[in-house]
Scaffold this active site. Structure first.
Site, PDB file in Angstrom:
ATOM      1  N   SER A   1      34.030 -55.693  28.047  1.00  0.00           N
ATOM      2  CA  SER A   1      34.361 -54.377  28.591  1.00  0.00           C
ATOM      3  C   SER A   1      35.531 -53.666  27.926  1.00  0.00           C
ATOM      4  CB  SER A   1      34.628 -54.484  30.099  1.00  0.00           C
ATOM      5  OG  SER A   1      33.424 -54.704  30.790  1.00  0.00           O
TER       6      SER A   1
ATOM      7  N   LYS B   1      43.521 -48.456  33.234  1.00  0.00           N
ATOM      8  CA  LYS B   1      42.194 -48.581  33.855  1.00  0.00           C
ATOM      9  C   LYS B   1      42.337 -48.675  35.368  1.00  0.00           C
ATOM     10  CE  LYS B   1      37.888 -51.277  33.477  1.00  0.00           C
ATOM     11  NZ  LYS B   1      37.217 -52.422  32.817  1.00  0.00           N
TER      12      LYS B   1
ATOM     13  N   SER C   1      32.877 -51.761  30.615  1.00  0.00           N
ATOM     14  CA  SER C   1      33.230 -50.908  31.740  1.00  0.00           C
ATOM     15  C   SER C   1      34.485 -50.060  31.504  1.00  0.00           C
ATOM     16  CB  SER C   1      33.443 -51.782  32.990  1.00  0.00           C
ATOM     17  OG  SER C   1      34.527 -52.691  32.800  1.00  0.00           O
TER      18      SER C   1
END
Length: 485
Positions: free
Chosen positions: A177, A78, A153
């Site tokens: 997330s 990420k 996210s």
């Protein structure tokens, strides 16, 4: 058949038997990215040159006795987890050209395990969002149906695994997330106990809530990855000095005698019928394997959403104050004085959702409102944590849906922040309490979109979560279903 249809242990065996090479795995990843990335848009940056060079280096070591299970495995990271020399943007124009000069602790650990970083994954800007539509560059799409969001996210992290672009990925979880996009994309995502995994090198959103965790195709692979990244880190003051057990040892398929709590609040108002029915069906599966379940109450969970947005936005307001054009990130050219530099840099560099949360947090921390809002939110957080502890005094795990509904369409909720925030009503309490939780596939809803089962455990008891998740996974076939991208 893709090589990534195999588990980590199967691929490890194939490598040791020299049936495949590390280069084969890396090329499989980049070929798949070339085939589907224009549609999925899971990646922000690729690291092809270094990945191929590392694969060639590792190919010479195939068969060595000290090669661990993650040797040569391709991974995506990420884009809020710093990677030395590899662009890290947090999906924000504020950090569009930021090249870190060090690796996050989790990246160091994965490099030590000889994994290969394929690239950096798209996300909601600074991890603020539930659909990946808040990325400062472009929105990731759900591989199951490109008209739908992948969640957020960590939408890029979940979508890349679901699309077969990487074997597994790292995400971060502040209010759901990891788990929410894992549910939307039909993969496995775990938020570890707060303090289980080092946050050193994670660009902070809300420091008391953030945790890095793994997203994978199977529970077993998830356990391998968590095993590799867990443990005390002296570079992170919140890292816990708690022994990391052998997560694989408990993957026996046996849940006989397990006591399951099902909060009535997690099956009540605001939870869709499809999510509710999928959980009840999952409970029947576990009941048939010898587990028992009872309905319980987490009475303060109804306050979790408001509590979370007050606390997380307050912490974000403080954490993001460092991005002012002086040292980090972009710098506005439209300045006449220092005040202009601060104001214009932040106005131009941050997106709307980040600005919204900074404003909310600054308000909550301001003189005259601190006691009325921030301090009371902290008190409610304690009550929520106590609710979990009271339930865990009599039960081994808590089970419910990961999300109230399956994924929604791109653009459907982007103009309604409160409706968007409500997607996380079932995951946020877990972060406020600091306990671990996993999402595993448990069915499909409208338009064949995946649903997730959330299994919540006691502090630092990821082993029991994995035990239950693995048993359910092996008794069903949801994890074998693939997006037909």
């Amino acid at each position: 058949m893709s090589l990534f249809d195999h588990s980590v242990s199967e691929l490890h065996k194939k490598l040791n038997n020299k049936e495949i090479s590390v280069t084969d795995l890396v090329e499989e990843s980049y070929k798949r990215i070339a085939d589907v990335e224009d549609n999925v848009k899971a990646f922000l940056t690729l690291d092809e040159e270094n990945a191929r060079a590392k694969a060639k280096e590792l190919d010479a070591k195939i068969g060595a006795e000290d090669n661990g299970l993650l040797f040569g495995m391709p991974i995506g990271v990420k884009d809020n987890i710093v990677t030395n020399g590899l662009r890290t943007t947090c999906a924000s124009k504020m950090l569009a050209n930021f090249d870190p000069i060090y690796d996050a602790t989790v990246v160091q650990k994965l490099k030590a395990a000889d994994t290969i970083t394929i690239g950096k994954l798209n996300m909601d800007e600074f991890a603020m969002g539930s659909s990946n539509e808040n990325s400062g560059f472009y929105a990731t799409k759900n591989p199951w149906n490109l008209d739908y969001v992948p969640g957020g996210s960590s939408g890029g992290s979940a979508a890349a695994v679901a699309a077969g672009e990487v074997l597994f990925s790292l995400g971060s979880d502040t209010g759901g997330s990891i788990r929410q996009p894992a549910a939307y994309c039909g993969v496995v995502g775990l938020k570890p106990t707060y303090g289980r995994v080092s946050r050193y090198g994670l660009v902070a959103f809300a420091s008391s809530l953030d945790q890095i965790g793994p997203i994978t195709r199977t529970v077993e692979d998830n356990a391998y990855l968590l095993q590799a990244i867990s443990g005390l880190d002296r570079m992170d003051a919140t890292s816990a000095n708690v022994e990391v057990g052998n997560y694989l040892a408990g993957l026996t398929g046996d849940v006989k005698g397990l006591r399951i709590a099902v909060p009535k609040e997690y099956l009540g108002e605001g939870v869709g019928e499809e999510a509710r029915e999928s959980v009840l069906a999952a409970l029947k599966v576990l009941e048939g394997m010898g587990a028992t379940w009872e309905e319980v109450s987490l009475p303060h969970s109804k306050y979790a959403l408001a509590t979370y947005y007050l606390l997380s936005s307050s912490e974000a307001s403080a954490n993001l104050s460092r991005f002012d054009g002086v040292r980090y990130g972009v710098r506005s050219d439209n300045v006449n004085n220092l005040l202009d530099l601060y104001k214009n840099t932040r106005s131009e560099g941050f997106g709307d959702e980040v600005k919204r949360r900074i404003m909310l947090g600054t308000f909550a921390l301001s003189s005259g409102y601190y006691d009325a809002y921030y301090k009371k939110a902290q008190q409610v957080r304690t009550l929520i944590k106590n609710d979990f502890e009271n339930v865990f005094a009599n039960y081994d795990v808590i089970i419910g849906p990961t999300t109230p509904t399956p994924a929604f369409k791109v653009g459907e909720k982007v103009d309604d922040p409160m409706t968007m925030y409500a997607n996380d009503i079932l995951t946020i309490p877990v972060n406020l309490a600091g306990v671990p939780a996993i999402s595993v596939p448990c069915g499909f809803g409208a338009n064949n979109m995946p649903l997730g089962l959330q299994i919540i455990g006691k502090h630092f008891d990821e082993a029991t979560i994995y035990r239950v998740a693995h048993a359910f996974e092996q008794a069903t076939d949801y994890h074998t279903k693939k997006a037909s991208l």
